[in-house]
Motif scaffolding. Structure first.
Motif, PDB file in Angstrom:
ATOM      1  N   ARG A   1       0.794  -1.719   0.061  1.00 34.90           N
ATOM      2  CA  ARG A   1       0.440   0.378  -0.112  1.00 34.90           C
ATOM      3  C   ARG A   1       0.628   1.093  -0.162  1.00 34.90           C
ATOM      4  O   ARG A   1       0.100   2.569  -0.650  1.00 34.90           O
ATOM      5  N   GLY A   2       2.296   0.543  -0.047  1.00 33.82           N
ATOM      6  CA  GLY A   2       3.197   1.864  -0.208  1.00 33.82           C
ATOM      7  C   GLY A   2       3.082   2.915   1.309  1.00 33.82           C
ATOM      8  O   GLY A   2       3.786   3.894   1.054  1.00 33.82           O
ATOM      9  N   ASP A   3       2.784   1.676   2.099  1.00 28.45           N
ATOM     10  CA  ASP A   3       3.460   2.910   3.431  1.00 28.45           C
ATOM     11  C   ASP A   3       4.893   2.810   4.351  1.00 28.45           C
ATOM     12  O   ASP A   3       5.451   1.424   3.916  1.00 28.45           O
ATOM     13  N   LYS A   4       4.913   3.871   4.034  1.00 31.95           N
ATOM     14  CA  LYS A   4       6.737   4.360   4.259  1.00 31.95           C
ATOM     15  C   LYS A   4       7.425   3.965   6.147  1.00 31.95           C
ATOM     16  O   LYS A   4       8.580   3.489   6.654  1.00 31.95           O
ATOM     17  N   GLN A   5       6.344   3.846   7.035  1.00 31.58           N
ATOM     18  CA  GLN A   5       6.212   3.097   8.453  1.00 31.58           C
ATOM     19  C   GLN A   5       6.119   1.641   8.561  1.00 31.58           C
ATOM     20  O   GLN A   5       5.988   1.259   9.394  1.00 31.58           O
TER      21      GLN A   5
END
Length: 232
Positions: A109-113
């Motif tokens: 989902r492109g979550d950088k965390q």
């Protein structure tokens, strides 16, 4: 914002050797966010199929399913971003460590965390010391904890669990049930569990029995089990 899933006149059938097999016909059922449900019944009754239909991952032969979120009433196709799924067989990727298995849905989902959130969830399910271990290095109970963390890491509105304790010994099954129910309760997620286990079913607020193509509300069996609260 609370939400619920509604099934109206749902039927499911399939063809086997030129014969039509009907699992269930004209079922009506609704489940709400923040509530827990168990679906019980004999093998072959269609419990897993009903779970897949309810989650929007399969289409019924007839009838309609709706995802109601606030004032919006949509098809179950819109539910997929708001669900987590837990399977009996764990379905972890063998080449990935525990933390990377949990982080994967967030990374997609492109979550950088993603990594930090995955680490935090593995700590919540008691696996902070095993985050860099691959599935082959984990016990069945530990693998199911990873699967729970993976399902809950993006804080979905609904969790669907298909025989989540079916492959576990009694102690591991109890520990997994403690974690699953506590985490869903604390995150206000609706929990729908398919199970053959009477003990697990009795943990749910609502029990439904699927048999002979029909679904009925079922009374809880009185037990002396002490429910263990697990911080999640």
């Amino acid at each position: 914002m609370s939400s619920y899933i509604e099934l109206k006149n749902i039927s499911q059938s399939f063809d086997v050797n030129e014969s039509k097999v009907t699992l269930f016909n004209a079922l009506n059922l609704s489940v709400s966010q923040g509530q827990s449900y168990a679906i019980t019944g004999p093998s072959g009754a269609g419990k897993s199929s009903l779970l897949m239909l309810m989650s929007g991952l399969e289409q019924p032969s007839s009838g309609q399913g709706f995802y109601v979120k606030g004032s919006q009433r949509k098809s179950l196709d819109f539910l997929r971003e708001d669900i987590g799924f837990i399977f009996q067989q764990f379905h972890l990727l063998p080449e990935l460590t525990a933390v990377n298995n949990v982080a994967l849905p967030l990374k997609l989902r492109g979550d950088k965390q993603a990594h930090d959130k995955a680490t935090a969830w593995l700590q919540k399910v008691g696996l902070s010391h095993r985050i860099n271990h691959k599935p082959s290095e984990l016990s069945g109970g530990e693998q199911q904890r990873v699967a729970i963390a993976r399902a809950l890491v993006f804080e979905p509105s609904f969790i669907f669990a298909d025989e989540p304790t079916g492959n576990l010994d009694q102690q591991s099954a109890t520990e997994i049930a403690d974690i699953l129910f506590s985490c869903c309760r604390e995150n206000n997620a609706g929990l729908i569990v398919v199970t053959h286990s009477e003990a697990l079913a009795n943990r749910a607020q609502h029990i439904f029995s699927l048999s002979g193509g029909q679904i009925k509300a079922q009374s809880k069996v009185q037990t002396n089990d002490v429910l263990k609260a697990v911080s999640c």
